[in-house]
Scaffold this motif. Structure first.
Motif, short mmCIF file in Angstrom:
data_model
loop_
_atom_site.label_atom_id
_atom_site.label_comp_id
_atom_site.label_asym_id
_atom_site.label_seq_id
_atom_site.Cartn_x
_atom_site.Cartn_y
_atom_site.Cartn_z
N VAL A 369 0.54 -1.02 0.17
CA VAL A 369 0.08 -0.26 -0.05
C VAL A 369 0.95 1.12 -0.01
CG1 VAL A 369 -1.73 1.06 1.43
CG2 VAL A 369 -2.08 -1.03 1.19
N ALA A 370 2.02 1.16 0.74
CA ALA A 370 2.83 2.46 0.78
C ALA A 370 3.43 2.53 -0.68
CB ALA A 370 4.05 2.35 1.81
N THR A 371 3.92 1.67 -1.34
CA THR A 371 4.19 1.63 -2.67
C THR A 371 3.02 2.40 -3.61
OG1 THR A 371 5.71 -0.26 -2.55
CG2 THR A 371 5.11 0.46 -4.75
N LEU A 372 2.02 1.81 -3.51
CA LEU A 372 0.59 2.52 -4.20
C LEU A 372 0.69 3.90 -3.79
CD1 LEU A 372 -1.62 -0.56 -4.00
CD2 LEU A 372 -0.28 0.35 -6.13
N GLN A 373 0.75 4.12 -2.59
CA GLN A 373 0.47 5.54 -2.22
C GLN A 373 1.58 6.54 -2.62
OE1 GLN A 373 -2.27 6.66 -0.67
NE2 GLN A 373 -1.70 7.05 1.55
N LEU A 374 2.70 6.16 -2.62
CA LEU A 374 3.83 6.81 -3.10
C LEU A 374 3.62 7.27 -4.70
CD1 LEU A 374 6.92 5.77 -1.21
CD2 LEU A 374 5.77 7.89 -0.90
N ALA A 375 3.19 6.01 -5.74
CA ALA A 375 2.96 6.27 -6.86
C ALA A 375 1.72 6.95 -7.17
CB ALA A 375 2.66 4.68 -7.48
N ARG A 376 0.90 7.05 -6.45
CA ARG A 376 -0.23 7.88 -6.46
C ARG A 376 0.15 9.48 -6.19
NH1 ARG A 376 -4.43 9.16 -2.44
NH2 ARG A 376 -6.51 10.14 -3.41
N MET A 377 1.07 9.56 -5.10
CA MET A 377 1.68 11.05 -5.02
C MET A 377 2.43 11.58 -6.16
SD MET A 377 0.47 11.95 -2.05
CE MET A 377 1.63 13.48 -2.15
#
Length: 715
Positions: A369-377
């Motif tokens: 999820v953290a990877t998805l969050q950073l990619a979303r950022m």
């Protein structure tokens, strides 16, 4: 004003009131110097303080609404994140609920640290049970230092119901000091006391647990009314307080009755017998060890002194009941504030492994999820740059991103609560034990703490990324793609962490699956396919052994005649784990060691070995010529033969319960070992007696079927 200072002022406004008062006094002093007179506003301090607090709260509510809008704009992302986190958090909470039930929860009694469990030992093998005469002697010996209580291991008894089949009720027989030593008050009525245990069957009374009273009787008034337990009428004299279900939290008790009601209820079978007579009631016999004893110490520092004081009567009792066995028994005290039982010992290691696997799964989910969050950022960097350009501070922006992470975790935690409820019950069902996971405040606090930590991680990483951004460059850049190389800070370390955690989880899952497969493929020593077992809940009081044998033979004939039945037999202890009885034995012509010899025993009907699929290796089984009038014969297992007759054949050898009767049993056969005590450990020494030559009632029915066993249940 910083976040933590605002939070402190909201929760503890005293400091803020002082600051506001000092500031207003400064303004009044300036007005007096300028000749403007004194400015009076009685509510100025309160108005100023409330304005600051309300502005702060309103600001956080705006952040929360904005976070909700951002999550609604990306429903697929939100659903994926919530599902991943809910599974990870829910699995951890479910396993923690089991750990809480079996290992962590303390007894719901005042000062549980004062509770100690007692066992005796000769330095070689501990005995976790005592006889009732031993308990009475120990109560007198330790009266100054502690209060003692005792109860047998709870077992299921049939409770009669009008218009329906009987209920299986977990029943425990307790001493008169059981509840008094625990220091709890009844919710209604009174406890079982010493007066109820003054003589055999003199006081047919019962105390109901609060939960059972609500389930079985809907909370209707029960004090003074009778319940029929295994054919015996007991008057209800009390209701236990909510939450108290005995000293084994994972094995809750429904009904408590006096120890002296043992003969009428037929409960509380002997766990360890030394020169005792099974034809007689258990309580008066010093050789029938069947009560688990605990003590509440008035001063826990006196535990060694109490153990020494209690060892004197216990050692004297063993010398009287086994004069030919040199038993130097002494009493050992262990902390009992968390309860006890087999479940604690059996499940400690598996639950620790499951907890580690669940933690790894959560770490993988958080990293994903953290990877998805950073990619979303990366995709939102232009939006964030615009907000910074119009005057939003980086601190406020970081707070907004932190709020989004916490909101995601909060939604996932709500879903995880349902996952925890389902997964906890599923694990217990697969394990085959009747206890329910305890979702008390510890579990909810654990779930909240895990969710909070997850939310802080998911909010901090995007906030950290936003702090490092270049506003001018981001405003000039075009739309970014999450997959662009170099666009996701910490992306590579997070991927490495995911791979590492995944490999650990796969390795642990492989080991767990291997252990699980080994458990299902272990050779138990009997054929468990196409076998149906049933426990007969019959009243034992007043039924002569001879009459029971006639009833048993007739029952087996009728069951064997049913369509789909290949064979039928009965035994005393059944095939369930831990359902064995242990007795002290003496071998003919052999001097017993100081601790004596011990062996498990079972009472079976003729044809038992064929019905359950056990193999006679040498000698014979029980024949029609083995009757009550013929010499008593037994069949022993392989471990019995190896342990007590190494290098020789035990066929024809004799032994007994005590040195004076070593010719009591003659061995006629050897049967293959069966793991009826514990499927995870090798078989213990075990001998089988024939029902027709025993004074014990075999009440467990085993039926070998030709088809699916469940189809025969109605018949």
């Amino acid at each position: 004003m910083g976040f933590w200072r605002k939070m402190r002022n909201t929760l503890r406004p005293g400091g803020l009131n002082g600051e506001v008062a000092d500031e207003l006094e400064h303004h009044r002093a300036l007005r007096r110097q300028e000749g403007l007179g004194t400015w009076r506003s009685p509510g100025a301090e309160e108005t100023t303080r409330n304005a600051g607090i309300f502005v702060w709260i309103e600001s956080w509510l705006l952040d929360l609404r904005h976070a909700a809008r951002m999550l609604r704009r990306s429903p697929a992302f939100t659903l994926l994140v919530v599902a991943s986190l809910a599974l990870g958090i829910g699995a951890n909470a479910a396993i923690f609920s089991l750990i809480n039930t079996v290992l962590l929860r303390t007894l719901p009694v005042p000062r549980p640290s004062e509770i100690y469990r007692l066992q005796s030992t000769d330095g070689v093998s501990p005995v976790p049970v005592f006889s009732y005469p031993e308990l009475q002697q120990m109560e007198r010996a330790g009266a100054r230092q502690a209060e003692l209580g005792a109860g047998n291991e709870a077992g299921a008894l049939p409770l009669a119901r009008r218009g329906g089949p009987p209920l299986r009720v977990e029943t425990q027989l307790v001493s008169g000091g059981y509840f008094q030593a625990l220091g709890i008050a009844p919710w209604r009525g009174r406890w079982i006391n010493r007066g109820d245990n003054r003589a055999l069957e003199a006081s047919p009374v019962a105390v109901l647990s609060y939960g059972f009273w609500r389930r079985a009787y809907g909370g209707a008034p029960m004090l003074g009314k009778a319940i029929t337990l295994r054919g015996t009428a007991l008057t209800v004299v009390g209701i236990a307080p909510p939450g108290f279900t005995g000293l084994e939290p994972a094995n809750p008790v429904d009904v408590w009755a006096p120890v002296m009601m043992q003969p009428a209820l037929g409960a509380g079978g002997s766990v360890w017998s030394v020169n005792a007579d099974n034809k007689k009631p258990l309580p008066p016999q010093a050789g029938e060890m069947w009560l688990q004893v605990f003590a509440r110490l008035r001063d826990p520092g006196q535990a060694p002194a109490l153990a020494a004081a209690l060892s004197v009567p216990v050692a004297a009792s063993f010398r009287r009941i086994a004069p030919g066995r040199k038993l130097a028994q002494r009493v050992v005290l262990t902390p009992g504030g968390r309860g006890g039982g087999e479940l604690r010992h059996e499940y400690a290691a598996p639950l620790a492994l499951l907890m580690a696997m669940a933690a790894l799964m959560l770490l993988i989910a958080v990293a994903n999820v953290a990877t998805l969050q950073l990619a979303r950022m990366v995709r939102r960097r232009r939006e964030l740059a615009v907000r910074l350009a119009i005057g939003v501070s980086r601190g406020r922006l970081a707070r907004q991103l932190l709020t989004e992470g916490l909101l995601l975790a909060a939604i996932a935690a709500a879903a995880a609560a349902g996952v925890a409820l389902f997964a906890g019950r599923l694990i217990v069902r697969l394990a085959g034990d009747p206890f329910a996971p305890d979702l008390d405040w510890r579990v909810w606090a654990f779930l909240a703490a895990v969710a909070l930590g997850t939310g802080l991680i998911l909010g901090w990483l995007p906030a950290w990324q936003a702090q490092r951004g270049n506003t001018a460059a981001d405003l000039k850049s075009g739309p970014a793609r999450a997959g662009d190389p170099g666009r996701v800070p910490l992306g590579r370390p997070l991927v490495v962490a995911q791979v590492a955690f995944s490999l650990l989880l796969v390795a642990a899952a492989g080991l767990f699956a291997r252990s699980l497969a080994a458990m299902f493929t272990v050779n138990l020593g009997f054929d468990r396919a196409h076998i149906l077992t049933a426990e007969l809940a019959l009243p034992r009081a007043g039924v002569p052994v001879e009459q029971w044998r006639v009833l048993q033979h007739g029952l087996l004939q009728r069951v064997a005649a049913l369509p789909g039945v290949r064979a039928a037999a009965m035994d005393l202890t059944g095939l369930d784990a831990y359902s064995t009885e242990t007795s002290g034995i003496s071998l003919a012509g052999v001097v017993s060691p100081p601790g004596g010899y011990n062996a498990n025993e079972n009472t079976v009907s003729r044809g038992f070995f064929d019905a359950v699929g056990m193999t006679i290796l040498r000698g014979r089984g029980f024949l029609a010529t083995d009757t009550a009038a013929s010499p008593t014969v037994v069949v022993v297992n392989q471990t019995f033969a190896r342990r007590f007759y190494p290098g020789q054949s035990p066929i024809g050898k004799t032994f007994g319960y005590d040195p004076q009767h070593t010719g009591q049993f003659r061995i006629v056969g050897i049967v293959a070992d069966a793991r009826v005590s514990n499927p995870h450990t090798p078989a213990a020494p075990l001998f089988y007696r024939l029902q027709d030559q025993s004074d014990r009632e075999a009440l467990t029915l085993e039926v070998r079927t030709t088809g699916k066993p469940a189809a025969l249940i109605p018949a």
